[in-house]
Design a protein around this motif. Structure first.
Motif: not given
Length: 340
Positions: A126-127, A223, A225
């Motif tokens: 993850p960011s 996420n 997506k």
């Protein structure tokens, strides 16, 4: 194609690995080692792989929160294929293999075998802002649980010694201040990152989703997506029904599977109750279930699942909630799945 597999059984202080690799002689061999769960141990693992001429490996480990995150990120950043799987997958896989022993080295070997035969999906790091959001949200949730416990002690504070009551009141005030600081940090984080703020505002357009629920969804859904469809998101949250029937005699009541993220499932409970009474799409849905004489808690579970479907549609389409748009989005998703 990667033909080297690494099973990792990780705990607080150390992690055990089982490496299945193709040797220089062209034969598959297995090596086992144990390392400390820190930066020194991570470097030791790299040296271990280099010693056996393994340039890239498919590594698999169980999702154990803070114990596994650092190692998963380290392996991901060094170019290896990393999978982080639900511990239940490994547990049931071991049962299917009739494994009778239970220790760290055996577990690592089972995970390596699972990685080779089941081919779990690749984990995506993850960011930094999402990681911070997750830590802030979980800290806030834990502090609120603590505040509830402290307030329980203060319900009959007139019966407590003055010193004890003062101690509980001071602790409650301290926790409230910390909750407010975390809340301010959350606001700052959302305002700093455009995409996070946009998703946050989109979620607020869904009747039933408030600010706290929106933050919980953004923090606990890694996420959007990564999910093929809304059903996968509902399964990730543990909000799909578990039917128990067999033959003509076994017909147990369906219950939520609860085999996903408990934190997300817990965060969606009260929004589902609100949505059941105020979200037009979910109100109609729940009314039909009530007419079929479904139990109240079964209706709440169904509302939770329906709400997650709407969340998926809104975040994937990047459009605010609209009952007609949600129907069109579902129809388009169904058509796409039929084509595939």
């Amino acid at each position: 194609m990667i033909n080297n597999f690494l099973g990792i059984d990780i705990s607080k202080d150390r992690f055990d690995v089982s490496l299945s690799f193709i040797s220089n002689k062209g034969k598959r061999e297995t090596r086992k080692r144990s390392f400390k769960n820190n930066d020194h141990g991570f470097q030791g693992l790299l040296s271990f792989l280099q010693k056996h001429n393994v340039e890239q490996v498919k590594a698999c480990m169980e999702a154990t929160g803070c114990y596994s995150e650092a190692l998963a990120e380290f392996l991901h950043n060094t170019g290896h294929f990393v999978s982080v799987v639900n511990p239940a997958c490994i547990r049931f896989y071991a049962k299917s293999k009739l494994i009778r022993q239970k220790n760290d080295q055996t577990d690592a070997e089972i995970i390596a075998d699972y990685c080779q035969r089941q081919e779990p999906i690749r984990w995506a790091s993850p960011s930094p802002e999402l990681k911070k959001l997750k830590h802030l949200y979980r800290c806030s949730a834990a502090l609120k649980d603590e505040l509830t416990l402290v307030n329980n002690h203060l319900e009959k504070k007139e019966r407590l010694p003055k010193e004890v009551a003062n101690a509980w009141e001071d602790l409650a005030m301290n926790i409230k201040q910390k909750i407010e600081r975390i809340k301010n940090s959350l606001r700052e984080l959302l305002n700093k990152h455009k995409e996070l703020l946009e998703n946050f505002q989109l979620l607020l357009t869904i009747p039933g989703i408030g600010e706290e629920s929106a933050v919980a969804i953004l923090a606990e859904v890694p996420n959007i997506k990564a999910f093929k469809d809304a059903r996968q998101l509902a399964a990730y949250a543990g909000a799909i029904p578990r039917n128990i029937t067999s033959g003509t005699s076994v017909h147990a009541k369906p219950r939520l599977s609860k085999s996903g993220s408990r934190t997300l499932c817990k965060a969606m409970y009260f929004p589902a109750i609100v949505a059941k009474n105020h979200n037009p799409t979910i109100m109609t849905f729940c009314k039909r279930l009530k007419e079929k004489s479904k139990h109240n808690m079964a209706i709440v579970g169904a509302a939770m699942r329906k709400l997650l479907h709407i969340v998926f549609g809104v975040l994937r389409s990047k459009k605010a909630f609209d009952p007609d748009h949600i129907k069109n989005y579902r129809a388009r998703s169904l058509a796409e799945s039929l084509v595939l």
